[in-house]
Design an enzyme around this catalytic site. Structure first.
Site, mmCIF file in Angstrom:
data_model
loop_
_atom_site.group_PDB
_atom_site.id
_atom_site.type_symbol
_atom_site.label_atom_id
_atom_site.label_comp_id
_atom_site.label_asym_id
_atom_site.label_seq_id
_atom_site.Cartn_x
_atom_site.Cartn_y
_atom_site.Cartn_z
ATOM 1 N N SER A 228 37.515 44.054 28.355
ATOM 2 C CA SER A 228 38.079 45.051 27.439
ATOM 3 C C SER A 228 39.245 44.440 26.664
ATOM 4 O O SER A 228 39.663 43.313 26.934
ATOM 5 C CB SER A 228 38.533 46.302 28.199
ATOM 6 O OG SER A 228 39.747 46.062 28.876
ATOM 7 N N ASP B 250 36.366 32.303 45.155
ATOM 8 C CA ASP B 250 37.750 31.972 44.822
ATOM 9 C C ASP B 250 38.680 32.322 45.980
ATOM 10 O O ASP B 250 39.783 31.779 46.082
ATOM 11 C CB ASP B 250 38.194 32.672 43.531
ATOM 12 C CG ASP B 250 38.071 34.183 43.598
ATOM 13 O OD1 ASP B 250 37.328 34.693 44.455
ATOM 14 O OD2 ASP B 250 38.699 34.865 42.766
ATOM 15 N N ARG C 75 34.989 45.130 49.681
ATOM 16 C CA ARG C 75 34.521 44.087 48.774
ATOM 17 C C ARG C 75 33.548 44.602 47.720
ATOM 18 O O ARG C 75 32.556 45.254 48.034
ATOM 19 C CB ARG C 75 33.840 42.970 49.569
ATOM 20 C CG ARG C 75 33.443 41.779 48.693
ATOM 21 C CD ARG C 75 32.671 40.743 49.498
ATOM 22 N NE ARG C 75 32.382 39.554 48.692
ATOM 23 C CZ ARG C 75 31.396 38.695 48.952
ATOM 24 N NH1 ARG C 75 30.621 38.878 49.991
ATOM 25 N NH2 ARG C 75 31.199 37.654 48.166
ATOM 26 N N ASN D 25 42.464 40.921 46.595
ATOM 27 C CA ASN D 25 41.811 41.730 45.567
ATOM 28 C C ASN D 25 42.001 41.072 44.210
ATOM 29 O O ASN D 25 43.125 40.723 43.849
ATOM 30 C CB ASN D 25 42.428 43.141 45.548
ATOM 31 C CG ASN D 25 41.995 43.960 44.333
ATOM 32 O OD1 ASN D 25 40.888 43.795 43.829
ATOM 33 N ND2 ASN D 25 42.872 44.827 43.870
ATOM 34 N N GLY D 26 40.910 40.918 43.435
ATOM 35 C CA GLY D 26 41.038 40.400 42.085
ATOM 36 C C GLY D 26 40.169 39.183 41.840
ATOM 37 O O GLY D 26 39.169 38.954 42.527
ATOM 38 N N GLU D 27 40.564 38.417 40.840
ATOM 39 C CA GLU D 27 39.866 37.184 40.499
ATOM 40 C C GLU D 27 40.887 36.141 40.047
ATOM 41 O O GLU D 27 41.788 36.450 39.256
ATOM 42 C CB GLU D 27 38.884 37.397 39.331
ATOM 43 C CG GLU D 27 37.815 38.460 39.563
ATOM 44 C CD GLU D 27 36.749 38.047 40.546
ATOM 45 O OE1 GLU D 27 36.665 36.832 40.855
ATOM 46 O OE2 GLU D 27 36.006 38.928 41.025
ATOM 47 N N ILE E 74 32.056 55.199 23.978
ATOM 48 C CA ILE E 74 32.117 56.632 24.297
ATOM 49 C C ILE E 74 32.722 57.396 23.130
ATOM 50 O O ILE E 74 33.526 56.864 22.368
ATOM 51 C CB ILE E 74 32.950 56.867 25.579
ATOM 52 C CG1 ILE E 74 32.838 58.319 26.053
ATOM 53 C CG2 ILE E 74 34.415 56.472 25.378
ATOM 54 C CD1 ILE E 74 33.390 58.543 27.449
ATOM 55 N N CYS F 21 38.392 44.313 44.613
ATOM 56 C CA CYS F 21 38.257 44.860 45.944
ATOM 57 C C CYS F 21 39.417 45.807 46.224
ATOM 58 O O CYS F 21 40.227 46.105 45.363
ATOM 59 C CB CYS F 21 38.263 43.736 46.984
ATOM 60 S SG CYS F 21 37.076 42.423 46.640
ATOM 61 N N ILE G 175 31.506 39.667 43.373
ATOM 62 C CA ILE G 175 31.417 39.122 42.011
ATOM 63 C C ILE G 175 31.061 37.637 42.053
ATOM 64 O O ILE G 175 30.110 37.191 41.440
ATOM 65 C CB ILE G 175 32.759 39.319 41.255
ATOM 66 C CG1 ILE G 175 33.191 40.794 41.274
ATOM 67 C CG2 ILE G 175 32.643 38.791 39.829
ATOM 68 C CD1 ILE G 175 32.286 41.732 40.526
#
Length: 625
Positions: free
Chosen positions: A363, A101, A50, A76-78, A289, A2, A53
């Site tokens: 990633s 969360d 927001r 913001n985040g997880e 890519i 977010c 997720i």
């Protein structure tokens, strides 16, 4: 994932319309929902954007007020281990209304205060306001995966996920931190807490701030410690690293929306695919890519090899130099800060491709910094052995000869010049720019300005990093330095800005703090072995990945800048850097810039790194000043 922002107004004049205007500078960070909360006394205002997720229902709306109405959060985040923390809190009598969360973080803060941070495994920027004490708690994750900036004036304290949101809220634009242009020219980004906007600072990774009125107290709650003198044997480190990486990947599968993987075809992203493929029922979605510039700039065949082996649902995109050039102004705007990371543009396009199919992607960022994957580490070790043999006077002599015979810009001269200095002075991380090259650009008046001792600089920060690793071996010094600079202020800012620009959440399992801490216990001679960096990871993946993938040379979404500056970017660069109104003319010699362009076009020297650096800085200055 977010966007957050907020303010403490010392005159109790928080304006919700102003907060909305600031929030709307970064709409891509949260296209699913947004909110604003202002305290009854108009002292504190919090805003949120927001990207849904976990529990994508309206119950996840932020800012969120906890049951007693005392604490309010914008986050913001997880926090990936939120289910375990929730169960722990439920045993203490806490109840929960949502599956997010966010609610777990807020209740954990109520129970544990600032110590809640030690329980969180994830990526986050957290703001929690206490309406009773009027204290604001602001925190950033251990490695700095999620950004947060702040600005304090006589009238207020402001924080936000991006500097553009803070700038929108200011009546006058902050002055330019000119000293930090020298830092940018040294690193290709600006390490440390300061930014080019005077007064706008980063909350550093592993730190939290307590703001009470105009008193801002910042505390470090986590740091990377190397404890690798006790050798438990190579096989032990390989086995434990694999267990922790698999656990990190498992945690990062927690999502209520579709998930995929960025696949470059290198060992890092391929390892994530290889360890994950057997754990999912549906084929993994992978994304890659490449450039239409031949095999040296196209990793998609390697990515396809992994996709075929693990039968993924694979998608790839090819971009042209024209697309690259046209995206540069947007890249500058999205990055917020000048960062010479051309691969970021590739990342945006692959994130945009992925967003068509998924909302979350994994990633391979961070593997090189924890397992010593860069060739530069081995070069630096060779230089140290060379210094020990020839001594200081010998190093000075051979560097002088090379400079005269080959020229200072030659690669051999570059490394021989480095060898004249100890590691603390010669090592500037992964994007090293030789001092003589940048100083040849500087006008005398600019050189005089940056040498004034009272100027803001990154030098003290760099010195402090080496002081923290005093007594460690050379590899540990470099790994610590890169974790605190290159990783956070180049790679992770790139990952955050480019993924969020596509409204995509990017997760990095190699930066699970448990794996990072464990990797710091692996003796250096196990990390680099037989001329191979990242040796524990490579041995771990034998039997899972093809050896052609494990032991091939690292590319990592490569960008053909050298060729582009001689072709598609040639006219653009000349027009941008040599016009009469070029902003760089304040600091740099126009004739030297012209010389760099001419030598590069004639293929006399390869100046593409410096030219890209100048392009990024010029475009950033035009947009901001």
């Amino acid at each position: 994932m977010c966007g957050i922002l907020g303010t403490l107004n010392y005159s109790n004049l928080v304006d919700s319309k102003r907060l909305q205007s600031m929030r709307d500078t970064m709409p891509y960070r949260g296209p699913d929902d947004n909110g604003i909360w202002v305290s009854d006394d108009s002292y504190c205002g919090l805003a949120h954007l927001r990207l849904s997720i976990l529990d994508p229902t309206p119950a996840g709306h932020q800012p969120r007020i906890e049951a007693t109405q005392r604490f309010v959060i914008s986050y913001n985040g997880e926090v990936f281990n939120y289910l375990e923390i929730r169960a722990e809190l439920e045993l203490k009598g806490y109840t929960f209304e949502t599956g997010t969360d966010t609610e777990v973080i807020l209740q954990a803060y109520v129970e544990y205060g600032e110590n809640c941070l030690h329980k969180f495994n994830g990526m986050f920027a957290i703001a929690i306001y206490d309406t009773q004490t009027k204290q604001l708690f602001l925190a950033r994750d251990r490695l700095g995966i999620k950004p947060v900036y702040y600005y304090q004036s006589q009238n207020e304290f402001i924080f936000a996920s991006e500097t553009k949101a803070i700038l929108r809220g200011l009546d006058t634009k902050p002055e330019l931190n000119m000293q930090l242009i020298d830092s940018f020219m040294s690193f290709g980004y600006i390490p440390g807490e300061n930014t080019l906007h005077q007064g706008i600072k980063r909350l550093m990774p592993g730190h939290y701030a307590l703001i009470n009125g105009d008193d801002v107290k910042i505390t470090e709650y986590w740091d990377l410690k190397f404890n690798n003198q006790n050798d438990k044997g190579f096989d032990f480190y390989v086995d434990e690293s694999k267990k922790l990486l698999e656990s990190a990947i498992d945690l990062r599968l927690r999502s209520d929306v579709p998930l995929g993987i960025f696949l470059s075809g290198g060992i890092d992203s391929s390892a994530v695919v290889g360890l994950l493929a057997d754990k999912v029922k549906e084929p993994l979605k992978t994304f890659s890519i490449g450039y239409d510039f031949g095999k040296n700039f196209d990793e998609t065949p390697y990515a396809q090899m992994i996709a075929d082996k693990f039968q993924t649902d694979h998608h790839e995109i090819k971009i042209t130099p024209t697309q690259f050039k046209e995206f540069i102004p947007e890249y500058i705007a999205l990055m917020d800060e000048p960062v010479t990371e051309a691969a970021a543009i590739s990342l945006f396009f692959v994130a945009k491709l992925a967003k068509e199919k998924v909302t979350v992607a994994l990633s391979g960022e961070g593997s090189d910094e924890i397992f010593a994957g860069y060739d530069l580490y081995q070069y630096m070790n060779v230089l140290e052995k060379y210094r020990n043999v020839v001594g200081q006077s010998g190093a000075n002599f051979f560097a002088g000869v090379s400079n005269k015979v080959l020229g200072e810009s030659h690669k051999v001269s570059k490394y021989l010049n480095m060898a004249t200095q100890p590691i603390e002075k010669r090592y500037k991380g992964m994007s090293t720019y030789p001092d003589h090259q940048k100083e040849a650009l500087y006008k005398p008046e600019f050189k005089g300005l940056i040498e004034q001792p009272e100027q803001v600089s990154s030098r003290a920060f760099s010195k402090q990093l080496f002081e923290k690793t005093k007594g460690e071996d050379q590899l540990n010094k470099m790994l610590y330095f890169d974790t605190k600079t290159w990783l956070v202020d180049d790679l992770l800012i790139k990952a955050d800005r480019m993924s969020m620009a596509a409204s995509l959440e990017l997760r990095v399992p190699f930066l699970d703090y448990r794996l990072v801490e464990f990797a710091a216990t692996i003796p250096s001679h196990h990390k680099i072995k037989k001329g191979e960096g990242k040796y524990p990871l490579k041995k771990m993946m034998e039997g899972i990945l093809p050896k052609e993938i494990i032991y091939r040379k690292k590319m990592g979404f490569p960008t053909p800048l050298k060729l582009m500056f001689q072709n598609e970017l040639r006219d653009y660069a000349e027009s941008l850097l040599l016009s009469e109104d070029t902003k760089l003319n304040q600091f740099f010699k126009k004739e030297r810039i012209e010389q760099l362009i001419q030598e590069h076009n004639a293929d006399k020297y390869d100046h593409h790194k410096t030219l890209w650096q100048l392009v990024v800085l010029e475009e950033w200055l035009r947009k901001n000043y």
